[in-house]
Design a protein around this motif. Structure first.
Motif, PDB file in Angstrom:
ATOM      1  N   ARG A 100       9.988  -8.544   7.505  1.00 36.46           N
ATOM      2  CA  ARG A 100       9.373  -8.221   6.215  1.00 36.46           C
ATOM      3  C   ARG A 100       8.129  -9.083   6.023  1.00 36.46           C
ATOM      4  O   ARG A 100       8.101 -10.248   6.410  1.00 36.46           O
ATOM      5  CB  ARG A 100      10.344  -8.456   5.065  1.00 36.46           C
ATOM      6  N   VAL A 101       7.122  -8.469   5.418  1.00 37.20           N
ATOM      7  CA  VAL A 101       5.903  -9.172   5.039  1.00 37.20           C
ATOM      8  C   VAL A 101       5.671  -8.913   3.559  1.00 37.20           C
ATOM      9  O   VAL A 101       5.515  -7.760   3.135  1.00 37.20           O
ATOM     10  CB  VAL A 101       4.690  -8.688   5.859  1.00 37.20           C
ATOM     11  N   ASP A 102       5.680  -9.961   2.771  1.00 31.10           N
ATOM     12  CA  ASP A 102       5.431  -9.812   1.338  1.00 31.10           C
ATOM     13  C   ASP A 102       3.941  -9.649   1.075  1.00 31.10           C
ATOM     14  O   ASP A 102       3.105 -10.267   1.741  1.00 31.10           O
ATOM     15  CB  ASP A 102       5.972 -11.018   0.579  1.00 31.10           C
ATOM     16  N   ILE A 103       3.630  -8.831   0.101  1.00 35.60           N
ATOM     17  CA  ILE A 103       2.230  -8.585  -0.257  1.00 35.60           C
ATOM     18  C   ILE A 103       2.076  -8.718  -1.771  1.00 35.60           C
ATOM     19  O   ILE A 103       3.057  -8.808  -2.506  1.00 35.60           O
ATOM     20  CB  ILE A 103       1.760  -7.199   0.227  1.00 35.60           C
ATOM     21  N   GLU A 104       0.852  -8.744  -2.217  1.00 35.42           N
ATOM     22  CA  GLU A 104       0.551  -8.806  -3.650  1.00 35.42           C
ATOM     23  C   GLU A 104       0.128  -7.408  -4.093  1.00 35.42           C
ATOM     24  O   GLU A 104      -1.006  -6.989  -3.850  1.00 35.42           O
ATOM     25  CB  GLU A 104      -0.579  -9.806  -3.912  1.00 35.42           C
ATOM     26  N   SER A 109       6.319  -3.975   5.133  1.00 38.55           N
ATOM     27  CA  SER A 109       5.742  -4.408   3.860  1.00 38.55           C
ATOM     28  C   SER A 109       5.805  -3.248   2.875  1.00 38.55           C
ATOM     29  O   SER A 109       5.670  -2.082   3.269  1.00 38.55           O
ATOM     30  CB  SER A 109       4.293  -4.878   4.028  1.00 38.55           C
ATOM     31  N   PRO A 110       6.001  -3.530   1.602  1.00 41.96           N
ATOM     32  CA  PRO A 110       6.053  -2.463   0.611  1.00 41.96           C
ATOM     33  C   PRO A 110       4.665  -1.874   0.387  1.00 41.96           C
ATOM     34  O   PRO A 110       3.657  -2.476   0.759  1.00 41.96           O
ATOM     35  CB  PRO A 110       6.575  -3.175  -0.647  1.00 41.96           C
ATOM     36  N   GLU A 154      -4.748  -6.403   3.874  1.00 41.22           N
ATOM     37  CA  GLU A 154      -3.326  -6.181   3.619  1.00 41.22           C
ATOM     38  C   GLU A 154      -3.162  -5.147   2.494  1.00 41.22           C
ATOM     39  O   GLU A 154      -4.070  -4.929   1.678  1.00 41.22           O
ATOM     40  CB  GLU A 154      -2.659  -7.489   3.185  1.00 41.22           C
TER      41      GLU A 154
END
Length: 326
Positions: free
Chosen positions: A50-54, A106-107, A318
């Motif tokens: 998982r990669v969190d994004i803003e 990532s979402p 991103e």
């Protein structure tokens, strides 16, 4: 010759009456043996789980040109109060089924509930990581947008979503969205298929979005080839203010080069287009090939540095990144 049930003709310089093709390029169909060779010799780099994004929350409308990266090939383009989304994919997997296939790391850069009403969908081709029926159905039920797509893809959409409004066109066909915004379907070096019996029976392409003072280019999926199609786009349409260019799913090169540009080739596309700036798409969300998750970004910086180009001219952004004119 068997009839093409997606597009019956006529014959052109990129349609032989049965299948579409890339004129003058080395794009060839991969055989089952090629796929087995890739799987047998593949040494894929690891990806994070998982990669969190803003995430971004866009305005409902925008007068000046604004681009928000949702992820993979999905981008929200807002210009002159028109909301456009490219290759919309909000599903968890890029797959014909919900329980298998490439899964998001990532979402989406915009939550679906935060997505403003969509006027136009630009659908580049029929691969599952670009033509996602589940997302298209949600958009049609909510917004009833106009879907603009290359020839043959309209049959796939209408078969699944009869209420969908779809305009299918050939390369270089234009469509006036309103008095302020025009869309042109453009050539790309790629291919199409959703099953075993429909290879290259629907066309693929990119898009130009033009409004007063703005030209935005979305490449969809494409290889670089000899660069001719990009120089032709530049000659016919002018210099894009921003080019949305694929930089991922490129390894191994012996398998991917005919259909997917690598980061260095993406820089060449930007230069051939003479684009003021570019944003890298089609990377870092779904694991589709052998390169690592962040390798496209690293390779892009290296390619720009090697050519003495400023890195801020071409960003591997991103999900959630926003570019605005001015």
């Amino acid at each position: 010759m068997a009839r093409n049930r997606f597009h019956p003709g006529p014959v052109t310089d990129h349609f032989d009456g049965r299948r579409f093709f890339n004129p003058g390029s080395n794009v060839t169909d991969k055989s089952l043996l090629d796929i087995l060779r890739w799987r047998r010799t593949s040494r894929p780099s690891p990806w994070p789980a998982r990669v969190d994004i803003e995430p971004a929350v866009p305005d409902r409308r925008a007068g000046d040109a604004r681009v928000t990266i949702v992820g993979h090939a999905t981008v929200l383009i807002q210009v002159r109060d028109v909301n456009i989304v490219t290759d919309p994919l909000w599903s968890e997997r890029a797959s014909p089924v919900g329980f298998a296939g490439p899964k998001r790391v990532s979402p989406p850069g915009i939550a679906f509930d935060d997505l403003p009403a969509i006027d136009v969908v630009l659908l580049s081709h029929n691969h599952y990581d670009h033509l996602d029926i589940a997302t298209l159905r949600r958009l049609v039920e909510r917004d009833q947008p106009l879907i603009i797509t290359p020839l043959g893809n309209d049959r796939t959409v209408k078969a699944a979503i009869p209420r969908a409004k779809v305009h299918a066109g050939d390369w270089w066909d234009g469509h006036r969205v309103n008095d302020a915004v025009d869309v042109t379907i453009l050539p790309a070096l790629h291919w199409s298929a959703r099953g075993l019996g429909d290879r290259r029976k629907a066309l693929w392409g990119g898009f130009a979005i033009r409004s007063a003072g703005h030209l935005i280019y979305f490449a969809g999926d494409t290889a670089y080839g000899d660069g001719r199609i990009f120089r032709e786009i530049r000659q016919k349409l002018g210099r894009p203010d921003v080019a949305l260019l694929p930089i991922g799913a490129y390894a191994p090169r012996w398998f991917m080069e005919p259909v997917h540009a690598d980061p260095g080739e993406a820089v060449s596309i930007m230069q051939d287009l003479e684009a003021a700036r570019a944003i890298g798409i089609h990377w870092g969300v779904f694991r589709l090939s052998d390169e690592g998750r962040d390798e496209p970004r690293t390779a892009l910086v290296a390619a720009l540095t090697e050519r003495n180009l400023p890195c801020e001219r071409f960003l591997a952004a991103e999900p959630g990144y926003v570019w605005q004119e001015g």
